[in-house]
Design a protein around this motif. Structure first.
Motif, PDB file in Angstrom:
ATOM      1  N   LEU A 253     -31.914 -26.543  14.565  1.00 40.99           N
ATOM      2  CA  LEU A 253     -30.476 -26.825  14.553  1.00 40.99           C
ATOM      3  C   LEU A 253     -29.748 -25.824  13.663  1.00 40.99           C
ATOM      4  O   LEU A 253     -28.663 -25.335  14.005  1.00 40.99           O
ATOM      5  N   LYS A 254     -30.368 -25.496  12.521  1.00 39.54           N
ATOM      6  CA  LYS A 254     -29.741 -24.559  11.582  1.00 39.54           C
ATOM      7  C   LYS A 254     -29.750 -23.118  12.103  1.00 39.54           C
ATOM      8  O   LYS A 254     -28.992 -22.274  11.632  1.00 39.54           O
ATOM      9  N   ALA A 255     -30.590 -22.830  13.087  1.00 40.33           N
ATOM     10  CA  ALA A 255     -30.703 -21.460  13.608  1.00 40.33           C
ATOM     11  C   ALA A 255     -29.542 -21.074  14.514  1.00 40.33           C
ATOM     12  O   ALA A 255     -29.345 -19.888  14.789  1.00 40.33           O
ATOM     13  N   PHE A 256     -28.778 -22.067  14.983  1.00 40.81           N
ATOM     14  CA  PHE A 256     -27.693 -21.796  15.916  1.00 40.81           C
ATOM     15  C   PHE A 256     -26.371 -22.299  15.348  1.00 40.81           C
ATOM     16  O   PHE A 256     -26.329 -23.261  14.588  1.00 40.81           O
ATOM     17  N   ASP A 257     -25.302 -21.660  15.759  1.00 40.19           N
ATOM     18  CA  ASP A 257     -23.956 -22.069  15.350  1.00 40.19           C
ATOM     19  C   ASP A 257     -23.458 -23.102  16.363  1.00 40.19           C
ATOM     20  O   ASP A 257     -22.791 -22.765  17.340  1.00 40.19           O
ATOM     21  N   ILE A 258     -23.812 -24.359  16.112  1.00 40.91           N
ATOM     22  CA  ILE A 258     -23.491 -25.439  17.044  1.00 40.91           C
ATOM     23  C   ILE A 258     -22.133 -26.035  16.666  1.00 40.91           C
ATOM     24  O   ILE A 258     -21.984 -26.659  15.622  1.00 40.91           O
ATOM     25  N   GLU A 259     -21.142 -25.845  17.529  1.00 44.10           N
ATOM     26  CA  GLU A 259     -19.791 -26.339  17.252  1.00 44.10           C
ATOM     27  C   GLU A 259     -19.446 -27.586  18.045  1.00 44.10           C
ATOM     28  O   GLU A 259     -18.477 -28.281  17.729  1.00 44.10           O
ATOM     29  N   GLU A 260     -20.215 -27.857  19.088  1.00 45.06           N
ATOM     30  CA  GLU A 260     -20.049 -29.076  19.888  1.00 45.06           C
ATOM     31  C   GLU A 260     -21.420 -29.465  20.402  1.00 45.06           C
ATOM     32  O   GLU A 260     -22.372 -28.687  20.332  1.00 45.06           O
ATOM     33  N   SER A 261     -21.550 -30.674  20.902  1.00 47.76           N
ATOM     34  CA  SER A 261     -22.841 -31.129  21.419  1.00 47.76           C
ATOM     35  C   SER A 261     -23.293 -30.183  22.516  1.00 47.76           C
ATOM     36  O   SER A 261     -22.574 -29.951  23.486  1.00 47.76           O
ATOM     37  N   SER A 262     -24.515 -29.640  22.357  1.00 44.72           N
ATOM     38  CA  SER A 262     -24.945 -28.498  23.179  1.00 44.72           C
ATOM     39  C   SER A 262     -26.394 -28.621  23.610  1.00 44.72           C
ATOM     40  O   SER A 262     -27.168 -29.397  23.037  1.00 44.72           O
ATOM     41  N   VAL A 263     -26.741 -27.852  24.627  1.00 46.01           N
ATOM     42  CA  VAL A 263     -28.135 -27.602  24.992  1.00 46.01           C
ATOM     43  C   VAL A 263     -28.343 -26.095  24.966  1.00 46.01           C
ATOM     44  O   VAL A 263     -27.381 -25.314  24.930  1.00 46.01           O
ATOM     45  N   LEU A 264     -29.600 -25.685  24.984  1.00 45.36           N
ATOM     46  CA  LEU A 264     -29.939 -24.263  24.942  1.00 45.36           C
ATOM     47  C   LEU A 264     -30.567 -23.847  26.263  1.00 45.36           C
ATOM     48  O   LEU A 264     -31.468 -24.520  26.770  1.00 45.36           O
ATOM     49  N   LEU A 265     -30.109 -22.726  26.802  1.00 44.32           N
ATOM     50  CA  LEU A 265     -30.677 -22.179  28.036  1.00 44.32           C
ATOM     51  C   LEU A 265     -31.226 -20.789  27.747  1.00 44.32           C
ATOM     52  O   LEU A 265     -30.592 -19.992  27.044  1.00 44.32           O
ATOM     53  N   ASN A 266     -32.431 -20.500  28.318  1.00 38.82           N
ATOM     54  CA  ASN A 266     -32.964 -19.147  28.167  1.00 38.82           C
ATOM     55  C   ASN A 266     -32.425 -18.239  29.270  1.00 38.82           C
ATOM     56  O   ASN A 266     -31.601 -18.658  30.098  1.00 38.82           O
TER      57      ASN A 266
END
Length: 377
Positions: A253-266
């Protein structure tokens, strides 16, 4: 005349000091969540789980950010829900934010043809609230966790949209493997009656897991797949959610700048899953850290809610007080409040998160109470 089972902070803290059970902080976390105190709920859960700070290296973070892009979780979930018949999402039982997020999905899911919301938290068997779907709002006896105003809002919104809200918890005091089986069979009955039914299931923690569970053999989600041959779309929103002390957040979670509820896509548009040993959920949701506005969580003033300040100066009773907002027309003696907060003094800033509408505001110190109307335009 007014009485409530919601506890003042001082009462919760007094109970903690006297309690000797090992899981007392889990209890207090749920009690703070129940009265709308999200910040203290997180801090109590920290005490229960004893987390520690972990971080990825700068090069690891760079690699992850190169590998994944951030996508809005709600948009991704709705697009996947359109291809599925059953959606299962979990929560941590101390997190009102998780309940708010599930609530935010309801309108779009209804538009996709979903018509049932099945909730682990609903009382069942002798604890069933048989009038819930006709009354159209939850009451104190509807379910223990549902006393949280944000869980009440989830239920109330589902009913207002036209969903049928159903329980599925097992009532015979079984646990472990047998509980998972019983929960899945209770949901299976909905599909036997309505084979084309589209269902949203909101459960706690591990019940959302597919695959081989180390303790239960199969969790509820995998059992349901076994019994119905329907592969559910499973959403895990617990692991990558914030801690009370954000230094102890998961390093992912700390590795990304999450500003809203999100998922990660490659780069191949494959979504980042939750995995643990031989179990998984189809996606992991990353929620941003909460910021606070007058000690209330910022997300409280989203999803249709307005920031409403209540003037307590005219209130002629002893402080501290609890301030509870009820929808006009609902029975204030039994209904789940729309929001709750606690104020230490007359000059405390008292802010509620309310949708447009008419409300009855009750201010109580446990012995004396005042009621007045509030219009939110």
């Amino acid at each position: 005349e007014f009485s409530t089972d919601y506890k003042f902070n001082s009462q919760i803290q007094e109970k903690i000091e006297k309690d000797t059970v090992a899981w007392k902080y889990q209890i207090s976390a749920a009690e703070y969540a129940t009265k709308g105190d999200y910040k203290n709920a997180l801090l109590q859960w920290d005490l229960a789980m004893r987390g520690r700070e972990q971080n990825y290296t700068a090069s690891q973070i760079d690699s992850l950010q190169m590998l994944y892009k951030i996508v809005t979780a709600k948009d991704f979930i709705i697009s996947e829900a359109a291809k599925n018949q059953v959606v299962i999402i979990n929560e941590a039982h101390h997190s009102s934010a998780h309940r708010m997020f599930t609530k935010s999905l309801l309108k779009e899911l209804y538009d996709l043809g979903y018509r049932y919301v099945a909730l682990e938290a609903l009382g069942n068997g002798k604890y069933l609230d048989p009038e819930l779907n006709t009354r159209k709002y939850p009451v104190q006896e509807t379910g223990n966790y549902i006393k949280d105003p944000q869980f009440g809002a989830l239920v109330r919104t589902a009913l207002t949209l036209g969903f049928t809200v159903l329980p599925y918890e097992e009532t015979t005091n079984v646990n472990g493997k047998q509980r998972e089986i019983a929960q899945a069979k209770n949901i299976q009955k909905i599909l036997e009656k309505d084979p084309q039914a589209k269902i949203l299931i909101h459960c706690g923690f591990d019940h959302v897991l597919e695959g081989k569970h180390r303790s239960w053999e199969k969790a509820m989600a995998e059992r349901l797949k076994e019994y119905t041959e329907i592969d559910p779309f499973t959403i895990h929103q617990v692991l990558y959610s914030e801690k009370g002390n954000t230094k102890n957040n998961h390093p992912m979670l700390k590795a990304f700048d999450i500003e809203e509820s999100s998922v990660l896509l490659n780069k191949d548009k494959q979504v980042f899953q939750y995995t643990r040993r031989q179990t998984w959920s189809d996606i992991a949701v990353f929620h941003p850290n909460t910021t606070y506005i007058d000690n209330r969580p910022n997300w409280l003033f989203t999803n249709g809610n307005k920031q409403v300040t209540i003037d307590l100066k005219p209130v002629e009773i002893d402080f501290p007080v609890m301030v509870l907002a009820y929808k006009q027309g609902e029975n204030i003696k039994t209904a789940i409040p729309v929001d709750i907060t606690e104020a230490a003094t007359k000059t405390s800033v008292c802010v509620l998160g309310l949708e447009k509408g008419n409300y009855e505001i009750v201010v109580t110190n446990g012995k004396q109470s005042v009621k007045f109307d509030e219009l939110v335009e």
